[in-house]
Write an enzyme that holds these catalytic residues in place. Structure first.
Site, PDB file in Angstrom:
ATOM      1  N   GLY A 123      37.786  28.333  37.798  1.00 55.94           N
ATOM      2  CA  GLY A 123      36.703  28.509  36.934  1.00 55.94           C
ATOM      3  C   GLY A 123      36.987  30.082  36.914  1.00 55.94           C
ATOM      4  CG  ASN A 124      35.374  31.313  33.578  1.00 62.25           C
ATOM      5  OD1 ASN A 124      34.064  31.831  33.370  1.00 62.25           O
ATOM      6  ND2 ASN A 124      35.857  30.405  33.112  1.00 62.25           N
ATOM      7  NE  ARG A 125      35.978  38.480  38.440  1.00 61.15           N
ATOM      8  CZ  ARG A 125      35.839  38.375  39.811  1.00 61.15           C
ATOM      9  NH1 ARG A 125      34.853  38.224  40.532  1.00 61.15           N
ATOM     10  NH2 ARG A 125      36.975  38.747  40.506  1.00 61.15           N
ATOM     11  CB  SER A 126      31.425  33.069  32.277  1.00 64.70           C
ATOM     12  OG  SER A 126      30.407  32.717  31.437  1.00 64.70           O
ATOM     13  CB  ALA A 128      34.240  32.181  29.997  1.00 71.17           C
TER      14      ALA A 128
END
Ligand code: CTP
Length: 463
Positions: A251-254, A320
């Protein structure tokens, strides 16, 4: 095809800008204290002049000033709630005049009355203007206005002397002319450009004290026209998740804040909104249709379904999206025996694919495509990314800058257009960024609609 275009949307009216870029007070926050003199009406024009120089202005009124000119006038012109009460709180419970004192680059008191000079010289914080001046480390400029005999009275002169000599305040002296009493003499408020010049001189060479919009007094949301009425706007928000096994993902920090701000702004401007939501940490607006799509593959299908099949007038890809995913997700939970190497494959480029499909559409119904680019360190790759994605607009930000990353309520972005132009916005709340972006989207839609009538090609969209 959408039943309600082209030409069904009302004409775009320019919203009131936050301040005019390039002015001598660009990016500055000015606290304007207004006291109870007939010259208070001139402070209305002073707000306009300060904004024309690029300043953001917060007005503070003494109780007597509010009897000459109502707070509504100043609120409408400044785009800020007006401070009238020394005990007044902002909606988020911060103390209004302290926030102004802490964030302002300068405070200007115009007109400054004899009463105010006396209160200030003695530190009597009986009104919000004195209280803010006492609490600030910013330069203070004052421009007295009163009857001639009041001005020459030794009490007034000694108070003025104290302010200049002991406090280091800068005075813009009153002028000779006709006074409210009908007499002629000294006591007229100085010409407004002189007050602006004094303020410019007071802040010259100093850095902007508080560039973070969230720490400044909040702007009242500009009342905008329903300029997106009749249009369908699709916004992707949040981050994608690519499964590694049944419990883990890449995943990512969005957090989805920017995408949700855009969806809310588009709804407020009358658009029908579809949110294609990846993983989001914020509440989604009630008025939008929501399609949940966590993986890039699911998001691709949802976006193409909403933008091409429905179709849409605009796609804002604020999500993102993962660039790589595990080639095959494990069907059972991976254990920690031995080492683990993930075999990754590139994901589909949702925006580039949508742009290719959009190019095949009749120009009259082609959606306006907006890319986002979260970069670190520099935005030099942004123009190439805009071309590569086939987008009309690209919103680029440097996520390593303070106040501009994930999970903040503010963002500093540049908007690049396919015609090669670039607009650098100051640090703004995400809602303000959303509205500035939608101004551009609405303008591009208008251009598309107008050219569809004449059979030409657009300049925003070099396709
Ligand atoms: N995007 C997309 N599909 C992807 C990756 C990104 O539609 N698989 C969209 C994003 O939503 C964003 C824009 O493309 O609007 C730019 O995303 P970014 O990750 O900055 O671009 P990349 O193509 O991944 O380029 P790079 O990794 O080289 O920065």
């Amino acid at each position: 095809m959408t039943p309600d275009r082209p030409g069904d949307r009302p004409a775009v009216k320019a919203p009131m800008p936050a301040g005019h870029p390039g002015g001598r007070l660009d990016g500055r926050l000015v606290g304007l204290g207004v006291c109870g003199s007939i010259a208070a009406y001139k402070a209305v024009e002073l707000v306009r002049l300060l904004r024309a120089e690029g300043a953001e202005v917060v007005v503070m009124l003494t109780p007597a000033a509010a009897q000459f000119v109502g707070p509504l006038t100043f609120a409408a012109l400044s785009g800020h709630a007006v401070e009238t009460d020394v005990l007044g709180l902002l909606p988020d419970q911060r103390i209004g005049h302290i926030v102004v004192a802490d964030a302002a680059d300068a405070i200007v008191v115009a007109p400054a009355t004899a009463r105010w000079l006396g209160a200030m010289a003695n530190g009597i914080a009986s009104d919000t203007v004195v209280a803010a001046c006492l609490a600030t480390a910013a330069p203070v400029v004052f421009a007295p206005a009163m009857d001639g005999d009041m001005w020459t009275h030794p009490a007034t002169q000694s108070n003025v002397g104290r302010l200049e000599r002991d406090f280091g305040y800068r005075m813009v002296p009153p002028q000779i002319g006709s006074l409210a009493s009908g007499q002629s003499g000294i006591g007229r408020l100085a010409e407004l450009p002189l007050i602006v010049d004094a303020l410019v001189a007071a802040v010259e060479g100093r850095p902007v004290r508080q560039p973070d919009a969230a720490a400044r007094p909040p702007r009242t949301p500009a009342v905008r026209d329903a300029d997106l009425e009749g249009s369908h706007v699709v916004v992707s928000a949040g981050g994608t998740a690519e499964p590694i096994d049944p419990v883990r993902f890449i995943g990512n920090r969005s957090t989805g804040r920017m995408g949700v701000a855009i969806a809310e702004a588009a709804l407020a401007r009358g658009a029908r909104v579809t949110i294609v939501a990846g993983r989001v940490e914020v509440a989604l607006p009630a008025g939008a249709r929501v399609v949940h799509a966590e993986s890039t593959a699911a998001m691709r299908n949802a976006v193409i379904g909403a933008v091409i099949d429905q179709p849409a007038d605009a796609l804002v890809m604020a999500a993102a999206v993962a660039d790589f995913r595990p080639r095959a997700a494990a069907t059972t939970k991976l254990t920690r025996d031995g080492s683990l190497t993930l075999d990754l494959e590139p994901t589909e480029d949702i925006l580039a694919e949508t742009a290719a499909l959009a190019r095949a559409l009749d120009p009259a119904v082609r959606p306006i495509l907006v890319a986002f680019a979260a970069e670190t360190g520099s935005l030099e790759r942004a123009p190439d990314k805009l071309r590569r994605k086939g987008a009309d607009l690209l919103v680029a930000n440097d996520v390593s800058e303070p106040g501009s990353g994930f999970g903040t309520d503010t963002n500093r972005v540049s908007i690049l257009a396919a015609d090669g132009s670039r607009e650098d916005l100051p640090l703004l709340t995400k809602r303000e960024v959303a509205d500035r972006l939608l101004d551009r989207v609405a303008a591009a839609m208008d251009e598309r609609d107008a050219l569809a009538h004449t059979g030409g090609t657009t300049t925003e969209a070099h396709r």
